[in-house]
Design a protein around this motif. Sequence first.
Motif, short mmCIF file in Angstrom:
data_model
loop_
_atom_site.label_atom_id
_atom_site.label_comp_id
_atom_site.label_asym_id
_atom_site.label_seq_id
_atom_site.Cartn_x
_atom_site.Cartn_y
_atom_site.Cartn_z
N ALA A 103 1.06 -0.73 0.34
CA ALA A 103 0.05 -0.34 0.16
C ALA A 103 0.84 0.90 -0.16
CB ALA A 103 -0.77 -0.35 1.03
N LEU A 104 2.49 1.51 1.04
CA LEU A 104 3.04 2.38 0.97
C LEU A 104 3.49 2.33 -0.36
CD1 LEU A 104 4.06 1.69 5.04
CD2 LEU A 104 2.76 3.65 3.57
N LYS A 105 3.87 1.67 -1.09
CA LYS A 105 4.75 1.50 -2.30
C LYS A 105 3.86 2.27 -3.31
CE LYS A 105 9.36 -0.40 -2.20
NZ LYS A 105 10.31 0.48 -2.30
N SER A 106 2.44 2.25 -3.11
CA SER A 106 1.50 2.30 -4.48
C SER A 106 1.48 3.57 -4.04
CB SER A 106 0.22 1.77 -4.07
OG SER A 106 -0.31 2.56 -2.66
N VAL A 107 1.87 3.91 -3.20
CA VAL A 107 1.51 5.72 -4.05
C VAL A 107 2.52 6.75 -4.22
CG1 VAL A 107 1.90 8.08 -2.33
CG2 VAL A 107 0.58 5.95 -1.59
N GLU A 108 1.96 7.35 -5.67
CA GLU A 108 3.45 7.93 -5.85
C GLU A 108 3.97 8.83 -5.01
OE1 GLU A 108 1.84 8.72 -9.75
OE2 GLU A 108 1.21 6.83 -10.21
N GLN A 109 5.43 8.68 -5.05
CA GLN A 109 6.01 10.05 -4.22
C GLN A 109 7.64 9.44 -3.99
OE1 GLN A 109 7.53 9.43 -0.55
NE2 GLN A 109 6.95 7.40 -1.08
N SER A 110 8.46 10.69 -4.08
CA SER A 110 9.80 10.22 -3.90
C SER A 110 10.26 10.67 -2.54
CB SER A 110 10.91 10.95 -5.07
OG SER A 110 9.78 12.13 -5.12
#
Length: 362
Positions: free
Chosen positions: A341-348
């Motif tokens: 779930a956390l990896k699915s958020v597009e952010q860097s």
Amino acid sequence: MNMSDKCKTHVDSCRFCWMCHHICPIGNATGHERSTPRARALGISLVNRGAIGLEEIMDNIYECAGCGACVHDCVTGWDPVMFTKEVRLQAALEDKLPAYINAMVDHCLDEGNAYGKTVLCETLSAKIAEHKEKTDTLLYLGADARYMACKQAVKAIRVLEKAGLAFTVLADELPSGAQLDFLIGAADETKQQMLANAKVMDGFKTVIVYDPTDAKVMKRTYKEYGVETTAAVQTYTAALAALVKDGKLVGKKADKTVVYQDPYQLARDLEETEEARAVIAEFATLHELHLNRGETVWAGNILMAQYMPEVMKKVAARRLSNVKSIGECAVVTACVSEYTALKSVEQSEIEVLSLEDLILGE
Ligand code: SF4
Ligand code: SF4
């Protein structure tokens, strides 16, 4: 609606107050009053009084993750998770499940996982084949890791290999019953899956359970439902902590500072909070999130993303913003579903790591 006296008491005693309103990860993500535990109790209460039909609240009933934050915070001791699960069971018995839930239940019964998957990725199949010999210890991977996050499943195996542990992984692992328990609660079908899996577990002295959702069910729900196993059930995090303590899992401490995302299944349901911290401390410098251990905020999962993907992204994004708000830039998870779930958020800005990523340095 047919509901046990115990659940009716909890529904009717819930004051529909504001005390658990602010900590529900779903309510906070949607911003909708209807998503909060108090609104769910109110809806069930209206069904019990014949004011509305059960089918009118079913989408709302499946918005609850069962994370237990509300139960933890209810100073008067009422249990929204318990009454929500009982409504799911009753809806299944009355054939009033939403179609998208019915489809997942059918997959659990037909293919053994809510996603309807039947084939593992090649890398994982090959890795599992390396551990087909019978040993005293079974590594139970679970449906999410096997079918939806196979790279993490491979890493989970590699970490135990790194520690020199002899263990078995089953190519034809049976469902733990955790997904059915989430979808329809204590139905006969759920208990049958649990009984069948417990019988397989009996063939091993120890079962190390990779996914905290399965661990919670095997260590707690099996007992509640009268399902017994002779195997000693150990969480993956506890197994890793023991290997670290015994000097079998040794790390080169990376120049990295991380915070730990406590899975609610470990922190609240199993009251296990220090094992993962002991492992992380071997490989990195550990800082703490403001809401940690029993106060943890759930960061989303794979199963609910099948029917409310945008809400799951918001739930995960909110937890990442908690990390950012204290000036941290890396978070370690011990739950494959929260990791996904956390990896699915597009952010860097925030690095998301599993315990395995940290240990393997990948
Ligand atoms: S579960 Fe407890 S804290 Fe939450 S609304 Fe009901 S009475 Fe209030
Ligand atoms: S169990 Fe979690 S998701 Fe469900 S109502 Fe309570 S706080 Fe919200």
